[in-house]
Write an enzyme that holds these catalytic residues in place. Structure first.
Site, PDB file in Angstrom:
ATOM      1  N   LYS A 186       1.330   4.215  -2.882  1.00 20.02           N
ATOM      2  CA  LYS A 186       1.036   5.632  -2.639  1.00 20.02           C
ATOM      3  C   LYS A 186       2.241   6.500  -3.019  1.00 20.02           C
ATOM      4  CE  LYS A 186      -3.135   5.787  -1.631  1.00 20.02           C
ATOM      5  NZ  LYS A 186      -4.086   6.711  -2.236  1.00 20.02           N
TER       6      LYS A 186
ATOM      7  N   TYR B  29       0.839  -1.207   0.000  1.00 20.18           N
ATOM      8  CA  TYR B  29       0.000   0.000   0.000  1.00 20.18           C
ATOM      9  C   TYR B  29       0.871   1.253   0.000  1.00 20.18           C
ATOM     10  CZ  TYR B  29      -2.901   3.774   1.858  1.00 20.18           C
ATOM     11  OH  TYR B  29      -3.524   4.990   2.053  1.00 20.18           O
TER      12      TYR B  29
END
Ligand SMILES: NC(=O)c1ccc[n+]([C@@H]2O[C@H](COP(=O)([O-])OP(=O)(O)OC[C@H]3O[C@@H](n4cnc5c(N)ncnc54)[C@H](O)[C@@H]3O)[C@@H](O)[C@H]2O)c1
Length: 329
Positions: A161, A157
């Site tokens: 990002k 994740y």
């Protein structure tokens, strides 16, 4: 002003859409109701926005679509004369990203690429994109500044990002797309994402008379930021039209996990049984935002104290139907 909000049925997206409606903007909201957490929670958040639209100056058109679907996205840009984009749609949540990293890369990177291409093609005036404090990895030097090294993300994740930020820099460099990437620090408040968020999980565990499961010894710190404060930063960035900037949006006041449980006990007027479990490798020891850049450039001044924010979240939680309280945490 017509604004495309992606992830509009999500936790932060629904708050942003409502804030924009209240100031009279026209919003096109897009979301695919991904089943990462129950669709019913997203439909509920979206319905609150649709209801508000009936009594606001602004307008809210909701379109169920996947940001990776180039044709569907192009049709939206073609038909709706979008001026600015607030891009919040993503696979959010750290633990699930370890289970399905491909999905995270697909949505968070390929989906962002689809939108960046269209933003260039349709001469979008400002592209505001959600990033995350997770890009700082397991950094212990605090507070975190936008200029710090962010090359060691500790989950798929976080990596996705960070890639989103660099990808958008490339679009800014090649095509002068105006971009602001906003690194949100753990966002909470009523109707917080029901799955995988600590405050929501602890609240439900205490409410269901179950022990709260604390990672490590409870000393991990998170810079909890109330959702209305985050929204004020997003709108600040939307209006500022920066050429390319990255901003921390946090509270600059970390709270330990033990302090969260203490606060919940006080607010809920109920004692919590604490159980301690080993922290997964994706958990970092602290997040702590230096927000001086956003204060100066976006007039960002978080206002809601942690105890007040938790109180507001609890007050709304109490009124929710049982199916909501029973959603997996
Ligand atoms: N909540 C936090 O603490 C936090 C912290 C840092 C960053 N962020 C970022 O902020 C943004 C919003 O987070 P949130 O907490 O509101 O999460 P959320 O999951 O409630 O909202 C994200 C929304 O995106 C939608 N979505 C997912 N994949 C999609 C796709 N392919 N096409 C269209 N829609 C899609 C989901 O259905 C969901 O409604 C995300 O980008 C997240 O990474 C959140």
């Amino acid at each position: 002003m017509k604004i495309l909000v992606t992830g509009a049925a999500g936790f932060i997206g629904s708050y942003v859409s409502r804030a924009l409606l209240q100031r009279g903007d026209s919003i096109v909201g897009v979301d695919n109701f991904h089943q990462y957490y129950d669709k019913k929670a997203k439909e509920l958040a979206n319905q609150i926005t649709l209801d508000l639209a009936n009594e606001s100056q602004g307008t809210y058109l909701f379109i169920e679509a996947d940001i990776r679907d180039k044709n569907a996205m192009k049709q939206i840009f073609e038909e709706h004369q979008i001026d600015k984009v607030i891009h919040l749609a993503a696979m959010a949540g750290v633990p699930y990203s370890v289970k399905d990293p491909h999905l995270y890369m697909d949505v968070n990177i390929m989906g962002t690429t689809v939108l960046a291409d269209l933003a260039v093609e349709y001469h979008i005036q400002n592209f505001v994109s959600a990033s995350s404090s997770s890009v700082y990895g397991n950094r212990t030097e605090v507070p975190f500044r936008e200029s710090d090294d962010v090359n060691t993300p500790v989950s798929p994740y976080a990596a996705s990002k960070r890639m989103g930020e660099t990808l958008l820099y490339t679009y800014h460099h090649l095509y002068q797309l105006p971009v602001s990437c906003l690194r949100f620090f753990t966002v909470y408040g009523p109707l917080q994402r029901p799955y995988g968020m600590v405050i929501q999980r602890f609240m439900k565990q205490i409410d269901h008379n179950q022990p709260v499961s604390i990672y490590g010894d409870g000393s991990m710190g998170r810079d909890y930021t109330y959702v209305d404060d985050i929204v004020s930063g997003i709108i600040g960035a939307l209006d500022a039209n920066c050429p390319y900037e990255i901003f921390n949006l946090g509270n600059s006041n970390p709270v330990t996990v033990s302090e969260i449980v203490d606060t919940l006990e006080e607010v809920m007027q109920q004692p919590a049984e604490r159980s301690y479990i080993e922290a997964p490798k994706t958990e970092v020891s602290i997040t702590y935002a230096d927000i001086s850049k956003a204060q100066k450039m976006l007039n960002y001044h978080p206002k809601v104290s942690f105890i007040e924010g938790v109180r507001r979240q609890w007050e709304v939680y109490k009124t929710m139907p049982q199916w909501y309280k029973d959603l997996p945490w």
